[in-house]
Write a protein that holds these residues in place. Structure first.
Motif, PDB file in Angstrom:
ATOM      1  N   ALA A  41      50.803  49.179  41.585  1.00 13.36           N
ATOM      2  CA  ALA A  41      49.724  48.316  42.080  1.00 13.36           C
ATOM      3  C   ALA A  41      50.139  47.584  43.353  1.00 13.36           C
ATOM      4  CB  ALA A  41      49.335  47.308  41.000  1.00 13.36           C
ATOM      5  N   LEU A  49      49.990  40.352  43.960  1.00 11.41           N
ATOM      6  CA  LEU A  49      50.275  39.913  42.590  1.00 11.41           C
ATOM      7  C   LEU A  49      51.305  38.793  42.600  1.00 11.41           C
ATOM      8  CD1 LEU A  49      50.654  43.418  40.899  1.00 11.41           C
ATOM      9  CD2 LEU A  49      48.590  42.002  41.007  1.00 11.41           C
ATOM     10  N   LEU A  98      48.308  40.092  31.646  1.00 10.44           N
ATOM     11  CA  LEU A  98      46.905  40.318  31.983  1.00 10.44           C
ATOM     12  C   LEU A  98      46.296  39.080  32.651  1.00 10.44           C
ATOM     13  CD1 LEU A  98      45.725  42.226  28.770  1.00 10.44           C
ATOM     14  CD2 LEU A  98      45.996  43.167  31.075  1.00 10.44           C
ATOM     15  N   THR A 101      47.041  39.248  36.189  1.00  5.91           N
ATOM     16  CA  THR A 101      46.562  40.437  36.913  1.00  5.91           C
ATOM     17  C   THR A 101      45.083  40.725  36.676  1.00  5.91           C
ATOM     18  OG1 THR A 101      47.339  41.817  35.075  1.00  5.91           O
ATOM     19  CG2 THR A 101      48.835  41.518  36.937  1.00  5.91           C
ATOM     20  N   GLY A 102      44.262  39.688  36.549  1.00  2.00           N
ATOM     21  CA  GLY A 102      42.821  39.906  36.541  1.00  2.00           C
ATOM     22  C   GLY A 102      42.129  39.801  35.212  1.00  2.00           C
ATOM     23  N   HIS A 105      39.125  42.067  33.978  1.00  2.00           N
ATOM     24  CA  HIS A 105      38.846  42.904  35.146  1.00  2.00           C
ATOM     25  C   HIS A 105      39.935  43.967  35.320  1.00  2.00           C
ATOM     26  CE1 HIS A 105      35.584  40.273  36.621  1.00  2.00           C
ATOM     27  NE2 HIS A 105      36.329  39.286  36.122  1.00  2.00           N
ATOM     28  N   ASN A 106      41.021  43.823  34.610  1.00  3.95           N
ATOM     29  CA  ASN A 106      42.125  44.782  34.655  1.00  3.95           C
ATOM     30  C   ASN A 106      41.893  45.843  33.579  1.00  3.95           C
ATOM     31  OD1 ASN A 106      44.583  46.164  34.488  1.00  3.95           O
ATOM     32  ND2 ASN A 106      45.788  44.335  34.909  1.00  3.95           N
ATOM     33  N   LEU A 149      42.493  39.502  40.995  1.00  6.91           N
ATOM     34  CA  LEU A 149      43.200  40.570  41.710  1.00  6.91           C
ATOM     35  C   LEU A 149      42.752  40.560  43.176  1.00  6.91           C
ATOM     36  CD1 LEU A 149      43.011  43.564  39.179  1.00  6.91           C
ATOM     37  CD2 LEU A 149      45.071  42.353  39.906  1.00  6.91           C
TER      38      LEU A 149
END
Length: 464
Positions: A41, A49, A98, A101-102, A105-106, A149
């Motif tokens: 990513a 991130l 999580l 990292t969104g 939405h991840n 993100l």
């Protein structure tokens, strides 16, 4: 319904089967996957991130694994609490990643299902519920609170709100369904395994009792010659020691004890030979032997024998198999346990079939359990009347399961019904439970089996 006091607690302690080493390996796999996902990513898609916090979360998992490796022995198996704590740790670690990292939405939010559904296969219902509630709280929080993100240009990657809500609903449904399915199917598998183990233990015990007669007969035969030799030698000593009264008395004692051993072995040998001859026996003999332990329990057991037209006077001789005797015995026990006063054992035979029907005058099987009779550990709530009548009775259904398994092993088909069933007959006193066992005649009739020839004369072995 009927109960046999053979029960294995293994199905209730499945968590103790999981080794710590297995959980460590699974965690290493998860750590590797998390590192790869973050690296891809950040390097390939240039997502912005919080790498420090992400690697901190992964580092905590690595440290936990290293501690588990060096502190605990390799063959350690986890208790319920230890297993639960490890899974909770993994769930919280994944949810923190999580959050960074969104959130929902991840697309990797789907991985939250893993620890819960897998643990449902090895943990108790209480622990599974705790993990499920924790996972629901986590996914609900992540739907509202998370770090967005961002791309390298500063754009925020977001899924439309309706899809976020849809993902949350799908997660909840999947969590409930998969966890319940995993726990239920695994529980049934282990219940069946425990019940089968109890069945084989019961059959093994019955088989050992059957084989004991053959051992006794062989021992009586083999020991007969040395005892005869001892008796002959002692008689000669008595004559030669006529002038030594003290020694002559000892010789007489030896002869008396040899005679006593001979009498004991003679009776044992006769019982053993009788047992060997009863590897086949008339149908009535086998059924009455199976019911014998329950004849003096205060209930009337009536045997009825009816053959097909032309065969009524020729009762079949059947194989005296342990599974048949033990299976019928459990069915009779169940009928005696739940009858008011009477139990009927009805036997019928024809050219192609032999059937045994066991009927009682009790209240019959519970209507809602008719379709499940024969499954292990089928239980129901007892009425107050039943508790007073039999306060010690648990009614797990294991006895009927064992009977069904053993009799089906001998080739029988079983059916369960109540007195209102079409095959219950016209006599209204037979209003209780009905169990019908039907064999193809060639499965148990001694005339169709090589076992019928066992009691013939011994043949010389051509290799000697």
């Amino acid at each position: 319904m009927s109960d046999l006091n053979i029960y294995s607690p293994l199905g209730q302690q499945r968590h103790n089967w999981v080794r710590l080493r297995t959980m460590i390996i699974l965690r290493w796999v998860a750590i590797f996957g998390q590192i790869v996902a973050i690296t891809v990513a950040q390097r390939l898609y240039n997502l912005q991130l919080e790498l420090g916090l992400c690697y901190l979360a992964i580092g905590v998992s690595i440290i936990g694994n290293l501690i588990a490796i060096f502190v605990f022995p390799e063959n350690k198996r986890l208790s319920e609490i230890e297993n639960l704590l490890m899974v909770v740790f993994d769930l919280l670690q994944l949810s923190f990643l999580l959050f960074l990292t969104g959130g929902l939405h991840n697309p990797f939010a789907l991985l939250l299902l893993g620890p819960v559904t897998v643990s449902a296969a090895i943990m108790s219902l209480r622990s599974t519920v705790v993990l499920g509630v924790l996972a629901l709280i986590i996914v609900t929080v992540l739907a509202q609170y998370h770090l967005p993100l961002r791309t390298e240009e500063g754009f925020i990657l977001r899924v439309p709100s309706v899809f976020v809500f849809g993902n949350w609903v799908a997660f909840v449904i999947a969590l409930l369904f998969l966890s319940a399915y995993s726990w239920k199917t695994t529980n049934e598998m282990h219940t069946m395994s425990d019940a089968l183990q109890a069945t084989y233990l019961a059959l093994s015990r019955e088989q050992k009792l059957t084989d004991l007669g053959g051992v006794v007969a062989a021992a009586a035969h083999e020991l007969g010659t040395p005892l005869a030799t001892i008796k002959l030698a002692s008689a000669e000593l008595i004559e030669e020691l006529a002038d030594r009264p003290d020694l002559a008395e000892d010789a007489r004692l030896i002869r008396q004890q040899a005679d006593r051993c001979r009498d004991i072995l003679r009776s044992m040998g006769r019982a053993g030979k009788d047992d060997l001859h009863l590897r086949k026996a008339p149908l009535s003999t086998v059924l009455e032997e199976a019911a014998e332990p329950h004849l003096d329990r205060g209930k009337f057991i009536t045997f009825e024998y009816n053959g097909q037209e032309g065969l009524r006077d020729v009762q079949p001789e059947i194989l005296r198999r342990p599974e048949i005797i033990h299976g019928i015995r459990n069915l009779v026990q169940n009928a005696v346990d739940f009858s008011e006063q009477n139990v009927w054992v009805e036997c019928e035979w024809a050219d192609d079939r032999i059937s045994v029907r066991i009927v009682d005058d009790g209240n019959g099987f519970p209507a809602h359990l008719i379709g499940r009779i024969g499954d292990p550990f089928v239980s129901r709530r007892k009425t107050e009347r039943e508790r007073k009548a039999r306060p010690e009775y648990e009614g797990m259904g294991l006895g009927l399961f064992i009977a069904k398994t053993l009799l089906e092993r001998s080739g029988a088909e079983l059916s369960f019904a109540n007195g209102s069933s079409p095959f219950s007959g016209d006599r209204h006193e037979k209003r209780g439970a009905i169990v019908e066992v039907v064999w193809p005649r060639n499965m148990i009739d001694a005339a169709f089996s090589e076992v019928a020839e066992i009691t013939g004369e011994n043949r010389r072995n051509p290799t000697h």
